[in-house]
Design a protein around this motif. Structure first.
Motif, short mmCIF file in Angstrom:
data_model
loop_
_atom_site.label_atom_id
_atom_site.label_comp_id
_atom_site.label_asym_id
_atom_site.label_seq_id
_atom_site.Cartn_x
_atom_site.Cartn_y
_atom_site.Cartn_z
N GLU A 80 10.28 -10.59 0.51
CA GLU A 80 10.96 -11.56 1.37
C GLU A 80 12.05 -10.93 2.25
N SER A 81 12.20 -9.61 2.14
CA SER A 81 13.23 -8.92 2.91
C SER A 81 12.67 -8.32 4.19
N GLN A 82 13.50 -8.26 5.20
CA GLN A 82 13.10 -7.62 6.45
C GLN A 82 13.13 -6.11 6.29
N GLY A 83 12.16 -5.45 6.91
CA GLY A 83 12.10 -4.00 6.86
C GLY A 83 10.70 -3.52 6.54
N THR A 84 10.54 -2.21 6.56
CA THR A 84 9.27 -1.58 6.26
C THR A 84 9.42 -0.80 4.96
N PHE A 85 8.50 -1.04 4.01
CA PHE A 85 8.65 -0.48 2.68
C PHE A 85 7.34 0.16 2.22
N ALA A 86 7.46 1.25 1.46
CA ALA A 86 6.31 1.86 0.80
C ALA A 86 6.28 1.36 -0.64
N ILE A 87 5.10 0.88 -1.06
CA ILE A 87 4.97 0.26 -2.38
C ILE A 87 3.76 0.84 -3.10
N LEU A 88 3.90 1.07 -4.39
CA LEU A 88 2.80 1.57 -5.21
C LEU A 88 2.57 0.60 -6.36
N ILE A 89 1.34 0.09 -6.46
CA ILE A 89 0.95 -0.74 -7.60
C ILE A 89 0.26 0.16 -8.62
N GLY A 90 0.79 0.19 -9.84
CA GLY A 90 0.21 1.03 -10.89
C GLY A 90 1.20 1.22 -12.01
N GLY A 91 0.72 1.75 -13.13
CA GLY A 91 1.59 1.94 -14.28
C GLY A 91 1.23 3.19 -15.04
N ALA A 92 2.11 3.56 -15.97
CA ALA A 92 1.91 4.78 -16.74
C ALA A 92 0.68 4.70 -17.64
N TRP A 93 0.20 3.49 -17.92
CA TRP A 93 -1.01 3.30 -18.73
C TRP A 93 -2.26 3.73 -18.00
N SER A 94 -2.20 3.84 -16.68
CA SER A 94 -3.36 4.11 -15.83
C SER A 94 -3.58 5.62 -15.70
N ASN A 95 -4.72 6.10 -16.14
CA ASN A 95 -5.04 7.52 -16.00
C ASN A 95 -5.05 7.94 -14.53
N GLU A 96 -5.54 7.04 -13.68
CA GLU A 96 -5.61 7.37 -12.26
C GLU A 96 -4.21 7.49 -11.65
N THR A 97 -3.31 6.57 -12.05
CA THR A 97 -1.94 6.66 -11.54
C THR A 97 -1.27 7.92 -12.06
N GLN A 98 -1.51 8.23 -13.33
CA GLN A 98 -0.96 9.45 -13.89
C GLN A 98 -1.45 10.68 -13.11
N ASP A 190 5.44 -4.67 5.71
CA ASP A 190 6.48 -5.24 6.58
C ASP A 190 6.14 -6.71 6.76
N LYS A 191 6.98 -7.59 6.22
CA LYS A 191 6.64 -9.01 6.21
C LYS A 191 6.49 -9.59 7.62
N ASP A 192 7.13 -8.96 8.61
CA ASP A 192 7.09 -9.48 9.98
C ASP A 192 6.03 -8.83 10.84
N HIS A 193 5.23 -7.93 10.25
CA HIS A 193 4.21 -7.25 11.02
C HIS A 193 3.07 -8.22 11.35
N LYS A 194 2.56 -8.13 12.56
CA LYS A 194 1.49 -9.01 13.02
C LYS A 194 0.23 -8.22 13.35
N ALA A 195 -0.88 -8.93 13.34
CA ALA A 195 -2.16 -8.32 13.71
C ALA A 195 -2.17 -8.05 15.21
N GLU A 196 -3.28 -7.51 15.69
CA GLU A 196 -3.35 -7.14 17.09
C GLU A 196 -3.18 -8.33 18.03
N ASP A 197 -3.47 -9.55 17.53
CA ASP A 197 -3.31 -10.72 18.40
C ASP A 197 -1.84 -11.11 18.55
N GLY A 198 -0.96 -10.43 17.79
CA GLY A 198 0.46 -10.71 17.93
C GLY A 198 0.89 -12.00 17.27
N VAL A 199 -0.04 -12.69 16.60
CA VAL A 199 0.28 -13.98 15.99
C VAL A 199 0.00 -13.97 14.49
#
Length: 1016
Positions: A80-98, A190-199
């Motif tokens: 819900e915050s403005q800005g551009t963020f890098a996010i990783l979904i995963g956990g230490a239980w995951s061999n692939e994430t490890q 980025d919560k405010d990022h739009k598709a190519e149509d700008g909408v």
């Protein structure tokens, strides 16, 4: 060169004394975090825990990493915050994430991304997978993805109907579906990022699932060895992150995650208190940006908390939530007082795994209890119950203090359990290895549980409390601040950062112990009883006015604070609950100048060395039907290094083996004595024996091996010790080493200028430390210094943690040496600890005996620098003295014991004596610990004890029991004991009498124990 052949002991002497100030009994426990995962800032009294270095081996040795965990509440805040963020979904239980997280970190750092937020869809890091349709809580995942990541379906098509690619739940019979993100799923948001149509909203700018949806890889050793695959993956990571210039990535601070989060939650619940709206008529702000210390907090996930609780370190932890009115009331004070105390980290855990947030509903956060694991019979209550029962074992709470304690009931794998119930906010200091002064585990060092409102029952903390204006007045600020001051005055298991300042002379009182400020400490002289502990003024920097000597200093017993159990007026008075004193550390204040009273004691001749035998083995009969087989080793000394290397010719070894067999065949014992000639500069000497010859001696004989390193010392290994060395896995030659060193300057400040010796055995390159039931007897040349008393010469052993332990050892005037026995090799220090009592003059017949026992901590007197030599000794007191003398620890509370053992200082010792068969009592499972001892009762009890311990003196004299005029007065039950002790010289009597019926005084007992100990 000789030096290339010298075996180097695997110990670092310069670090030796670091632990003298922080002696602690840390036992083996749960898993240990990576050393890099737990750090301490020099400016902060608490540890910092790095979850990623602990949970991900590929990051453990990285200089730094870019990852930060986010809880469910944090993730919603991020979305819900403005800005551009890098996010990783995963956990230490995951061999692939490890497998991939190290590469993601490498690429991100190279590109210039400073923070990647990590969210684990398994809310407990293990089983509670909300990204799973089978999970009853899957709606938390589905609604989150559908609300905040609406364009996933266009860039990440998982709508092929395969259930494995979807997560769903039913809302009033209608399925609600979202794509299942496979870990590790990296994306730019980025919560405010739009598709190519700008909408059309397109908040997911770029993403990468594993190595790509079309790839199926096995994450085994072959994957990590495949540079092509790894380079390909790193290129894909770069392609995702580079969709946004590195300079445009944003990060959130604790203002967003903690400070403003509390404000916004409070205002959403109570809009009329919001200062930012026109009709806000009661202006209440919890945190003010840039003013309050919200930066001290770090939200932790359940898995993060559990791992933290398993690691060594000093932590402050808060259970609570932004949804909780009581946390809202306390948290600003918790934070700001922490800043005043220099505390820069408080780990913050919410027992509502989603903080009460349901993004698809408008439910008041405080009212959503669906994932509140601190709830009776909740299907996930085992998460709370196991956490408290496993790690917070000495927890104190208001619920626990009630006449009918409230608990959390839960079921795990079909078995019912309960756990102590805490109320939030619950703030506590934690060290998993802490033990109290009695040796009991006590990981919680102190706590605060002060609630301003507790709706619903007559036992409310404040039934009259009205939420809002009085947000910090439910108790009163003074009560909360008092509790915080007590909590923050102890943040570690044992006091660290202490230092001794020397006294100017051994008779002055100007020594100091520094480093005590803001710590709730108490101290005493080492030879005083525990009742002599006195409080240190925590407002000062040092304890002053101290004479030279040994001191013990520890955290004193202090209160934790919680709400009263019953209601009684307003403002309410918090209840104090006591936490026991901690374990002590040793501080030695030395004297810069020694003021001598008696004239200096002249030293005698240097100990004589065995006669030299040139190129031959000689046999010398010795007392006790023993043959001494003597030989001389060939030695060479490197004058530049002071290292001597010695070997035995093959023919000498053959002759030694043959003569040992002959002696044993004749019914005698054999002792092989090897003389190693050294040089004046020698500080390390090593005798090397071929493994084959060594094994033949141990296999074909029961001979002992005694090695005399001229000027350094003598080491005698019995047959069992030799056998332990022989059975080492290595096939290399046997090297037996003695090395003399010195204390570091820091060590000398604490112990004085004392000699240090390192004894080591190598078989090939394998170091053998333990003799598996065998024993080495060591004799070290020592010349008494001016004014030193022989009985105050002691021996310290340096344990594996670097701490000092006093062992049985003593000065022998006849050989001018210090002698001790040991079941293992290590570093040893010849120490000096003269302890004086006002009522024990040097001229007293028992003076040496009392000084001997006091120097070793066997007795600490009766308080106030007194020993009370003429006071009668009770049976309980004697058992304590005896077990202390032989290094036997007391049993813990609840152990099998005598019926009259009571609950006092001797209780645990009686249990230990009963367990070992040292004490059998007087019948009917009674010991009569308060009953005084006659002298013959003392002899009998001591004799039976030493027999059980296999410690009876072996020395025999010409004395006989019938030479005493009152021998007939010895009762039949004491005859065997008295006769044995007379013949071994333990009992000498007085004026030709034994006085068997006389009352045993403390002086008598000290002398008898001294006589026994000095003969072993």
């Amino acid at each position: 060169m000789i030096t290339n052949m010298i075996k180097k002991p695997k110990r670092l002497l310069p670090l030796l004394l670091a632990a003298v100030l922080t002696l602690s009994a840390f036992g083996a426990g749960a898993k240990q975090a990576s050393a890099a995962a737990v750090t301490a800032s020099p400016a902060s009294p608490v540890s910092h825990y790095d979850y990623f270095k602990d949970a991900y081996p590929s990051l453990a040795n990285a200089d730094s990493h870019v990852f930060k965990t986010v809880t469910y509440e944090d993730l919603v805040r991020l979305f819900e915050s403005q800005g551009t963020f890098a996010i990783l979904i995963g956990g230490a239980w995951s061999n692939e994430t490890q497998a991939d997280i190290g590469y993601i970190n490498e690429v991100a750092k190279q590109y210039g991304v400073t923070t990647i937020y990590n969210f684990d869809t398994k809310l407990d890091g293990k089983d509670v997978e909300i990204a799973d349709s089978a999970n009853k809580y899957s709606h938390y995942y589905v609604d989150l993805v559908n609300k905040y990541l609406p364009n996933l379906s266009t860039i990440y098509d998982k709508t092929d109907g395969d259930p494995a690619h979807l997560v769903s739940y039913s809302a009033n019979g209608t399925p609600v579906v979202a794509s299942k993100l496979q870990a590790p799923f990296l994306f730019v948001y980025d919560k405010d990022h739009k598709a190519e149509d700008g909408v059309t909203p397109a908040p997911v700018i770029a993403s990468l699932e594993k190595h790509g949806a079309s790839e199926s890889l096995s994450y085994d050793a072959s994957y990590f060895a495949n540079s092509t695959l790894i380079d390909s993956y790193k290129t894909k990571v770069q392609n995702v992150l580079s969709q946004v210039p590195a300079t445009e990535y944003d990060t959130l601070t604790n203002w967003e995650f903690i400070g403003d989060a509390f404000n916004q939650t409070f205002w959403s619940e109570n809009p009329t208190y919001n200062p930012n709206i026109a009709d806000g008529n009661k202006k209440v702000t919890i945190f003010t940006q840039g003013v309050d210390n919200y930066d001290v907090f770090e939200h932790v996930t359940y898995d993060q908390l559990i791992r933290l609780l398993q690691t060594n370190g000093n932590y402050v932890i808060l259970f609570g939530g932004s949804w909780c009115p009581n946390t809202q009331a306390d948290i600003r004070f918790i934070a700001n007082q922490a800043k005043l105390k220099g505390i820069d980290k408080i780990y913050f855990f919410d027992t509502k795994l989603t903080a009460g947030i349901d993004v698809a509903k408008t439910t008041h956060p405080h009212g959503n209890e669906e994932l509140q694991i601190r709830t009776n019979n909740h299907d996930l209550a085992y998460l709370y119950g196991d956490l408290v029962s496993t790690y917070l074992t000495n927890i104190k709470t208001q619920n626990k203090s009630a006449a009918t304690p409230a608990v959390i009931s839960y079921t795990k794998e079909g078995v019912s359990y309960t756990a102590d119930r805490l109320q939030v906010p619950y703030l506590f200091a934690y060290n998993k290895e802490n033990k109290d002064a009695d040796g009991a585990a006590a990981p919680i060092l102190g706590h605060i549980e002060l609630m301003y409102s507790w709706t619903g029952a007559a036992s409310n903390v404040d039934p009259a409390y009205v939420f809002g204006d009085g947000i910090a007045d439910g108790f009163n600020n003074a009560a909360l601040l008092k509790g915080l001051d007590a909590l923050y005055s102890r943040l570690e298991a044992v006091p660290t950062g202490l230092a001794a300042v020397n006294a100017s002379t051994n008779r002055s009182n100007d020594g100091q112990i520094t480093g005590i400020k803001n710590k709730a400490l108490e101290y005493k002289k080492a030879n005083e009883p525990d009742t002599a502990y006195r409080s240190a003024d925590s407002s000062l920097d040092a304890i002053t006015g101290l004479p030279a000597g040994a001191y013990k200093i520890r955290y004193k017993a202090k209160p934790g604070y919680q709400g009263p159990v019953t209601a009684s007026g307003k403002p309410r008075t918090p209840a104090e609950v006591l936490y026991n004193a901690g374990q002590s550390v040793d501080i030695v204040i030395a004297a810069t100048t020694t003021v001598q009273d008696p004239p200096p004691v002249s030293s005698g001749p240097w100990p004589t060395t065995p006669p030299k035998v040139e190129d031959a083995v000689t046999t010398t009969p010795a007392a006790g039907n023993t043959d001494i087989l003597k030989a001389k080793a060939s030695s060479e000394t490197d004058e530049t290094t002071g290292e001597t290397l010695a070997t035995l010719p093959k023919e000498t070894l053959t002759s030694l083996l043959s003569k040992a067999k002959e002696s044993e065949k004749a019914g005698k014992s054999a002792v092989i004595e090897i003389e190693v000639e050294t040089a004046e500069k020698t500080h390390l000497a090593q005798l090397t024996i071929p493994k084959l010859s060594f094994d033949e001696i141990t296999a074909d004989t029961d001979a002992e091996l005694s090695i005399s390193y001229a000027g350094l010392g003598t080491v005698t290994l019995n047959a069992a010790a030799l056998q332990a060395i022989s059975t080492a896995d290595s096939t290399g030659d046997v090297s037996i080493i003695i090395a003399k060193s010195e204390l570091t300057p820091e060590g000398q400040e604490i112990l004085g200028d004392r000699p240090v010796y390192d004894f080591t055995v190598f078989v090939g390159d394998e170091q053998v430390s333990s003799f598996n039931g065998g024993r080495a007897d060591v004799s070290i040349p020592y010349e008494l210094k001016a004014g030193e008393k022989a009985e105050a010469i002691i021996v310290y052993y340096v344990n594996d943690e670097g701490g000092l332990e006093t062992i049985r050892g003593q000065y022998d005037a006849s050989s001018e040496s210090v002698n001790f026995g040991t079941p293992h090799f290590s570093q040893y220090i010849i120490g000096y600890n003269a302890v004086a009592f006002d009522d024990v003059p040097d001229s007293a017949w028992f003076s040496k005996a009392v000084g001997y026992l006091a120097a070793r901590g066997i007795t600490t007197g009766t308080g106030g620098s007194s020993f009370s030599p003429e006071a009668p000794l009770t049976r309980g007191q004697f058992i304590v003295l005896l077990l202390n003398a032989y290094g036997i620890e007391e049993e813990i509370s609840g152990a099998d014991n005598f019926a009259d053992a009571g609950n006092t200082y001797y209780t645990g010792y009686l249990a230990a004596a009963k367990k070992l068969g040292i004490a059998t009592g007087i019948g009917d499972n009674r010991f009569a610990p308060e009953q005084t001892l006659s002298r013959q009762e003392l002899f009998t009890l001591l004799y039976r004890s030493l027999k059980a311990l296999e410690e009876l003196p072996s020395e025999q004299t010409n004395a006989a029991i019938d030479s005493y005029s009152d021998a007939a007065h010895v009762s039949p039950f004491a005859q065997e004991a008295v006769q044995a002790f007379v013949e071994s010289g333990v009992i000498a009597g007085s004026n030709g009498k034994l006085d068997p019926l006389g009352v045993t005084t403390r002086a008598h007992a000290a002398q008898i124990l001294y006589n026994v100990l000095s003969k072993n």
